[in-house]
Design a protein around this motif. Structure first.
Motif, PDB file in Angstrom:
ATOM      1  N   ASP A  19      19.290  -0.615 -32.733  1.00  0.00           N
ATOM      2  CA  ASP A  19      19.110  -2.329 -32.767  1.00  0.00           C
ATOM      3  C   ASP A  19      17.482  -2.832 -32.242  1.00  0.00           C
ATOM      4  O   ASP A  19      16.799  -3.552 -32.352  1.00  0.00           O
ATOM      5  CB  ASP A  19      19.615  -3.754 -32.587  1.00  0.00           C
ATOM      6  CG  ASP A  19      20.647  -3.558 -33.907  1.00  0.00           C
ATOM      7  OD1 ASP A  19      20.773  -3.012 -35.072  1.00  0.00           O
ATOM      8  OD2 ASP A  19      21.913  -4.468 -33.373  1.00  0.00           O
ATOM      9  N   ALA A  22      14.338  -0.719 -33.184  1.00  0.00           N
ATOM     10  CA  ALA A  22      14.457  -1.654 -34.500  1.00  0.00           C
ATOM     11  C   ALA A  22      13.351  -3.048 -34.297  1.00  0.00           C
ATOM     12  O   ALA A  22      11.739  -2.770 -35.554  1.00  0.00           O
ATOM     13  CB  ALA A  22      15.681  -1.811 -35.676  1.00  0.00           C
ATOM     14  N   CYS A  57      15.545   4.067 -38.377  1.00  0.00           N
ATOM     15  CA  CYS A  57      14.883   3.371 -38.545  1.00  0.00           C
ATOM     16  C   CYS A  57      13.604   4.703 -37.806  1.00  0.00           C
ATOM     17  O   CYS A  57      14.182   5.441 -37.133  1.00  0.00           O
ATOM     18  CB  CYS A  57      14.841   2.141 -37.211  1.00  0.00           C
ATOM     19  SG  CYS A  57      13.241   1.731 -36.307  1.00  0.00           S
ATOM     20  N   LEU A 115       6.801   1.328 -32.616  1.00  0.00           N
ATOM     21  CA  LEU A 115       7.364   1.710 -34.799  1.00  0.00           C
ATOM     22  C   LEU A 115       6.568   2.070 -35.564  1.00  0.00           C
ATOM     23  O   LEU A 115       5.717   2.172 -34.834  1.00  0.00           O
ATOM     24  CB  LEU A 115       7.958   0.356 -35.083  1.00  0.00           C
ATOM     25  CG  LEU A 115       9.557  -0.249 -34.280  1.00  0.00           C
ATOM     26  CD1 LEU A 115       9.468  -1.661 -34.246  1.00  0.00           C
ATOM     27  CD2 LEU A 115      10.180   0.468 -35.164  1.00  0.00           C
TER      28      LEU A 115
END
Length: 117
Positions: A19, A22, A57, A115
């Motif tokens: 989490d 992400a 992810c 990311l």
């Protein structure tokens, strides 16, 4: 001559750390220098997965830095980049609960990630 850039690795993460990755708040992933990660390099991608789920992810590896132990890694990278929700001491205890001393002795990797949108 072979091209070693652009490889995609698949690695599992605990949900809490997944989490954080992400959401973009965890920018340093900590791993032991296992043989299958020894050639991890900037330009590679990592597809993180929560074990036993289909939730993934994907991140781009921006930098890989080797440290002799977890304490040196946290000091060098800054604890808030590794886990912004825990103190340095909590992180050290959590990391060592995942990786016992014989694994830490292999060397540890700080993997700077970003990311992929």
């Amino acid at each position: 001559m072979s091209d070693t850039t652009g490889r995609v690795r698949e690695l599992n993460l605990y949900r809490h750390y997944f989490d954080l990755v992400a959401s973009g708040t965890k920018t340093i992933e900590v791993r032991v220098k296992y043989p299958h990660l020894a050639d991890l390099a900037a330009g590679d991608s990592i597809r993180f997965r929560i074990k036993d789920t289909d939730k993934t992810c994907e991140v781009k590896v921006e930098r890989v830095t080797e440290y002799p132990d977890f304490e040196a890694l946290l000091d060098g990278e800054g604890p808030t980049n590794v886990n912004p929700t825990a103190s340095r001491d909590e992180q050290l205890a959590n990391i060592r609960a995942i990786y016992p001393s014989e694994k830490e002795a292999l060397g540890v990797l700080a993997i700077r990630i970003g990311l992929i949108n």
